[in-house]
Design an enzyme around this catalytic site. Structure first.
Site, PDB file in Angstrom:
ATOM      1  N   ASP A   1      -1.290  -0.402  -4.992  1.00 32.46           N
ATOM      2  CA  ASP A   1      -2.499   0.956  -4.949  1.00 32.46           C
ATOM      3  C   ASP A   1      -2.012   1.897  -5.337  1.00 32.46           C
ATOM      4  OD1 ASP A   1      -1.466   1.512  -2.437  1.00 32.46           O
ATOM      5  OD2 ASP A   1      -3.767   1.382  -1.654  1.00 32.46           O
TER       6      ASP A   1
ATOM      7  N   SER B   1      -6.618   4.325  -1.230  1.00 37.75           N
ATOM      8  CA  SER B   1      -6.712   2.764  -1.063  1.00 37.75           C
ATOM      9  C   SER B   1      -8.019   1.929  -1.528  1.00 37.75           C
ATOM     10  CB  SER B   1      -6.568   2.391   0.337  1.00 37.75           C
ATOM     11  OG  SER B   1      -5.452   2.784   0.570  1.00 37.75           O
TER      12      SER B   1
ATOM     13  N   ASP C   1       2.142   2.726   3.284  1.00 34.35           N
ATOM     14  CA  ASP C   1       1.232   4.056   2.719  1.00 34.35           C
ATOM     15  C   ASP C   1       1.522   4.399   4.534  1.00 34.35           C
ATOM     16  OD1 ASP C   1      -0.639   5.093   1.946  1.00 34.35           O
ATOM     17  OD2 ASP C   1      -2.370   4.375   3.516  1.00 34.35           O
TER      18      ASP C   1
ATOM     19  N   HIS D   1       2.089   9.032   4.588  1.00 26.36           N
ATOM     20  CA  HIS D   1       1.484   9.637   5.454  1.00 26.36           C
ATOM     21  C   HIS D   1       2.405  10.534   5.802  1.00 26.36           C
ATOM     22  CE1 HIS D   1      -2.642   9.307   3.130  1.00 26.36           C
ATOM     23  NE2 HIS D   1      -2.506   7.777   3.410  1.00 26.36           N
TER      24      HIS D   1
ATOM     25  N   HIS E   1      -1.716  10.752  -0.967  1.00 23.80           N
ATOM     26  CA  HIS E   1      -1.321   9.704  -2.080  1.00 23.80           C
ATOM     27  C   HIS E   1      -1.258  10.562  -3.403  1.00 23.80           C
ATOM     28  CE1 HIS E   1      -4.959   6.615  -0.457  1.00 23.80           C
ATOM     29  NE2 HIS E   1      -3.619   7.263   0.555  1.00 23.80           N
TER      30      HIS E   1
ATOM     31  N   GLU F   1      -0.822  -8.194   2.305  1.00 27.88           N
ATOM     32  CA  GLU F   1      -0.797  -5.919   2.413  1.00 27.88           C
ATOM     33  C   GLU F   1       0.055  -6.336   2.984  1.00 27.88           C
ATOM     34  OE1 GLU F   1      -3.001  -1.982   2.075  1.00 27.88           O
ATOM     35  OE2 GLU F   1      -3.722  -3.544   3.572  1.00 27.88           O
TER      36      GLU F   1
ATOM     37  N   ASP G   1       0.945  -1.019  -0.274  1.00 31.99           N
ATOM     38  CA  ASP G   1      -0.184   0.041  -0.110  1.00 31.99           C
ATOM     39  C   ASP G   1       0.940   1.274   0.129  1.00 31.99           C
ATOM     40  OD1 ASP G   1      -1.958   2.001   0.545  1.00 31.99           O
ATOM     41  OD2 ASP G   1      -3.139   0.259   1.437  1.00 31.99           O
TER      42      ASP G   1
ATOM     43  N   THR H   1      -7.849  -1.748   1.320  1.00 36.64           N
ATOM     44  CA  THR H   1      -7.510  -2.783   0.477  1.00 36.64           C
ATOM     45  C   THR H   1      -7.890  -4.110   1.154  1.00 36.64           C
ATOM     46  OG1 THR H   1      -5.935  -1.471   0.299  1.00 36.64           O
ATOM     47  CG2 THR H   1      -5.007  -3.966  -0.153  1.00 36.64           C
TER      48      THR H   1
HETATM   49 ZN   LIG Z   1      -3.559   5.754   2.091  1.00 36.58          ZN
END
Ligand SMILES: [Zn+2]
Length: 445
Positions: free
Chosen positions: A310, A90, A268, A272, A404, A263, A42, A143
């Site tokens: 993703d 996502s 991710d 962030h 993102h 995943e 991710d 996800t």
């Molecule tokens: Zn995210």
């Protein structure tokens, strides 16, 4: 015009008939995988793979060489959602990957009319294959959710967890293996899904010790209340690898093969957070899970391993502020995520800060930087961004957003059918091709 169209159609038909099918079809048939391991990093843009290559070389005091990611790289994918934003979340992207259909941001395998779209796990179950999900986030996070549930919003996490139990395909529960976090969504005041799964014959684990003792599918492991702890803040080198090993062990005996989604959820979250040490340790966690999956393919060549992301998170840049340098070597000294460092530094007395900073990050601290920290200690958020900046400045790491980006993501493939995932593709192509392979493999059995 019509005549020309008919003629071209006829020509296509005739030329299709006149092709000698033997060699091509035979080759195609032999590459239909019985098992599919679909891994999603991710937020893992291609810049994360580059960063991990240099990070790994520094950590192992070796020369720069291809990582497991580099070795398996076959193509690139676009990720745009079915709205005007170009930047996917996502949920929309996972829907594309799990169903082969684009949708809007926040949607969990529903279309623009909020109608459910069939997922590859439901398809696998219908065709007699086993299936499983593994995630380092909550297993009902966006996800994994798109593989098993339908909802107009990823935020409805209790309703998504309910779907894991309530959706039946030909009378059967869909998931055979579910490993990750999210306990609080499964044991609630209004419903105890763990007890419901157990009543249906699922083995259950809520600790790593118990996970290791699971010995058959179906099985459920909920190893944290929400997401698992960041890899950087805890002892296990690769929690994702442990879960992937166990999932493969439990799914492998299924006579008609399986589809497993794994995943690396928190790459991710580090993106962030604009937290490079966090991102690299999550990439390492995911890399070790990929090593396990690749070893499985080597031992079971009728298996496809397909890996993608993703979307990209953070607009990660290796080099910043016009300086021609990226200090991957300094990342190794950072012992905790910036969030954890913030927790530790919020109450530290001024005279102890420099010593503790060196202890936790191995980075020097100038008087000016010390003042930045003490000035920010009144507020957790301000302190977070000061500590974050110190690490990003030292390592010359840049970020353009805490969200993102629309950057294309890498596609990696290995094993039976891997040749179908080369070159440039869109995220729905990946979902569609996997679903075609599941169909083709089931129809041969
Ligand atoms: Zn995210």
């Amino acid at each position: 015009m019509l005549a020309r169209f008919l003629f071209l159609t006829l020509l296509t038909f005739l030329s299709a008939c006149s092709q000698t099918p033997a060699p091509a079809e035979h080759k195609h048939e032999s590459t239909e995988p019985r098992n599919i391991i679909f891994m999603i990093g991710d937020g893992m843009g291609s810049n994360y793979l580059t960063a991990y290559r240099y990070y790994l070389a520094e950590g192992q005091h070796q020369q720069i060489k291809p990582t497991i990611y580099d070795q398996l790289w076959t193509g690139m994918s676009s990720t745009w959602p079915d709205d005007q934003t170009l930047v996917t979340d996502s949920a929309a992207s996972a829907t594309a990957l799990a169903t082969g259909v684009k949708t809007f941001n926040a949607a969990i395998s529903v279309d623009q009319q909020h109608l459910p779209i069939g997922t590859m796990m439901q398809q696998a179950k219908r065709l007699g294959k086993a299936n499983g999900i593994v995630a380092s986030s909550q297993i009902n996070h966006a996800t994994p959710a798109a593989f098993l549930a339908h909802n107009k919003s990823r935020r409805n996490m209790d309703a998504i967890a309910d779907h894991y139990f309530d959706i039946r395909i030909d009378g059967q529960l869909v998931p055979d293996v579910m490993f990750g976090g999210g306990l609080r969504h499964f044991i609630r005041d209004d419903r105890n899904l763990v007890a419901e799964f157990q009543a249906e014959g699922y083995q259950y684990a809520d600790s790593w010790q118990q996970l290791s003792q699971l010995n058959r599918a179906p099985a459920l492991a909920l190893l944290a209340d929400s997401g698992l702890p960041s890899v950087l803040n805890q002892e296990l080198e690769s929690p994702l690898q442990l879960m992937t090993e166990k999932a493969l062990e439990l799914l492998s005996p299924h006579p008609q093969g399986f589809v497993l989604m794994v995943e690396g959820s928190q790459i991710d979250w580090c993106g962030h957070a604009n937290d490079i040490a966090c991102a690299m340790t999550e990439m390492h966690d995911f890399a070790l899970a990929i090593e396990t999956a690749k070893a499985y393919v080597d031992a079971n060549p009728d298996t496809l391993l397909i890996i993608t992301a993703d979307h990209e998170t953070g607009g990660l840049s290796l080099g910043a502020d016009g300086i021609y340098e990226w200090r991957a070597d300094l990342i190794y000294g950072v012992q905790f995520t910036v969030r954890e460092l913030t927790r530790r530094f919020i109450d530290v007395e001024a005279q102890d800060i420099a010593k503790q900073w060196r202890q936790y990050t191995s980075l020097p601290l100038t008087d000016e930087q010390l003042t930045m920290i003490t000035d920010a200690q009144h507020d957790r958020d301000s302190l977070y961004w000061v500590l974050n900046q110190l690490i990003n400045d030292a390592t010359r790491t840049g970020w353009t957003t805490t969200g993102h980006t629309a950057a294309d993501v890498p596609v990696l493939a290995y094993g039976a059918g891997a040749e179908q995932f080369t070159g440039f593709m869109d995220n729905i192509d990946i979902g569609k091709r996997i679903m075609q392979l599941i169909d083709a493999s089931a129809s041969r059995q």
